[in-house]
Motif scaffolding. Sequence first.
Motif, short mmCIF file in Angstrom:
data_model
loop_
_atom_site.label_atom_id
_atom_site.label_comp_id
_atom_site.label_asym_id
_atom_site.label_seq_id
_atom_site.Cartn_x
_atom_site.Cartn_y
_atom_site.Cartn_z
N UNK A 68 0.82 -1.20 0.00
CA UNK A 68 0.00 0.00 0.00
C UNK A 68 0.86 1.26 0.00
N UNK A 69 0.57 2.15 -0.94
CA UNK A 69 1.21 3.45 -1.01
C UNK A 69 0.09 4.49 -0.89
N UNK A 70 0.00 5.22 0.24
CA UNK A 70 -1.08 6.19 0.40
C UNK A 70 -1.16 7.21 -0.73
N UNK A 71 -0.03 7.49 -1.39
CA UNK A 71 -0.02 8.44 -2.49
C UNK A 71 -0.57 7.84 -3.78
N UNK A 72 -0.66 6.52 -3.83
CA UNK A 72 -1.16 5.83 -5.03
C UNK A 72 -2.00 4.63 -4.59
N UNK A 73 -3.15 4.87 -3.93
CA UNK A 73 -3.94 3.77 -3.37
C UNK A 73 -4.47 2.79 -4.40
N UNK A 74 -4.61 3.24 -5.64
CA UNK A 74 -5.14 2.34 -6.68
C UNK A 74 -4.16 1.25 -7.06
N UNK A 75 -2.89 1.40 -6.65
CA UNK A 75 -1.89 0.38 -6.94
C UNK A 75 -1.79 -0.67 -5.83
N UNK A 76 -2.64 -0.55 -4.81
CA UNK A 76 -2.57 -1.46 -3.67
C UNK A 76 -2.91 -2.89 -4.08
N UNK A 77 -2.31 -3.83 -3.37
CA UNK A 77 -2.61 -5.25 -3.57
C UNK A 77 -2.88 -5.87 -2.21
N UNK A 78 -4.00 -6.60 -2.11
CA UNK A 78 -4.43 -7.18 -0.84
C UNK A 78 -4.71 -8.66 -1.00
N UNK A 79 -4.22 -9.44 -0.04
CA UNK A 79 -4.58 -10.85 0.06
C UNK A 79 -4.98 -11.13 1.51
N UNK A 113 -9.47 -14.11 -0.11
CA UNK A 113 -9.82 -12.98 -0.98
C UNK A 113 -8.54 -12.39 -1.53
N UNK A 114 -8.49 -12.21 -2.85
CA UNK A 114 -7.34 -11.61 -3.52
C UNK A 114 -7.83 -10.46 -4.37
N UNK A 115 -7.24 -9.28 -4.17
CA UNK A 115 -7.64 -8.13 -4.98
C UNK A 115 -6.95 -8.18 -6.33
#
Length: 203
Positions: A68-79, A113-115
């Motif tokens: 997670x990069x707060x400056x680029x939240x759309x690039x986040x990856x979550x599992x 769950x995988x984003x």
Amino acid sequence: MFARAPIAVVLFALLIAGCATPTTDPRRLPAGSWVLDDAHASVIWRVRHFGLAWYTGRFDRLEASLDFDPADPQAAQLTAIIDANSISTGNAGFDRDLANGWLHADQHPQIIFTSERIERIDATHGRAFGHIVMNGRRINAVMEIEFYGGSFNMLAGGDTIGFGADMVIDRTDFAVGSLPASIVGTEIRIHIEAEFLRQGAPS
């Protein structure tokens, strides 16, 4: 004894000062890899009973990782991975019935769950598009996310960020349970609260 009181007050004040008010300003938050603080996380689920009240339970064991990069939240990856055997309703016998008879946790012990894509709505809200693997089935899912912000957590000794999330799934998509919808609703509402701790240097 009373002479020690001012020292205790000072130490308490320093402790409180170390627990800074969370900020959502990306300029004040580091990017990096984060891991779930499972002591400060919960997964609550609800399902309609006889079309009346919402029956509520939880899962007690989960783990998750986040880039997670707060400056680029759309690039986040979550599992996120939930232990299907940790389903909990306060009734141990019923919990075993749900784990084995509904979730078939003996064959499929994990709910994952995988984003795949993050959509930003505003500074503190977004959607995670991805998929859930449960009971041997893989179904697309959408998670509604609220970003609470982050701060340096003195008690944990590192940077911490927090999120809330909501998701709605259809249990029949995953072949969970055979009772008709008039008895147990097909819609399962899931609410997640989670804090993540930053790991190492920014990625």
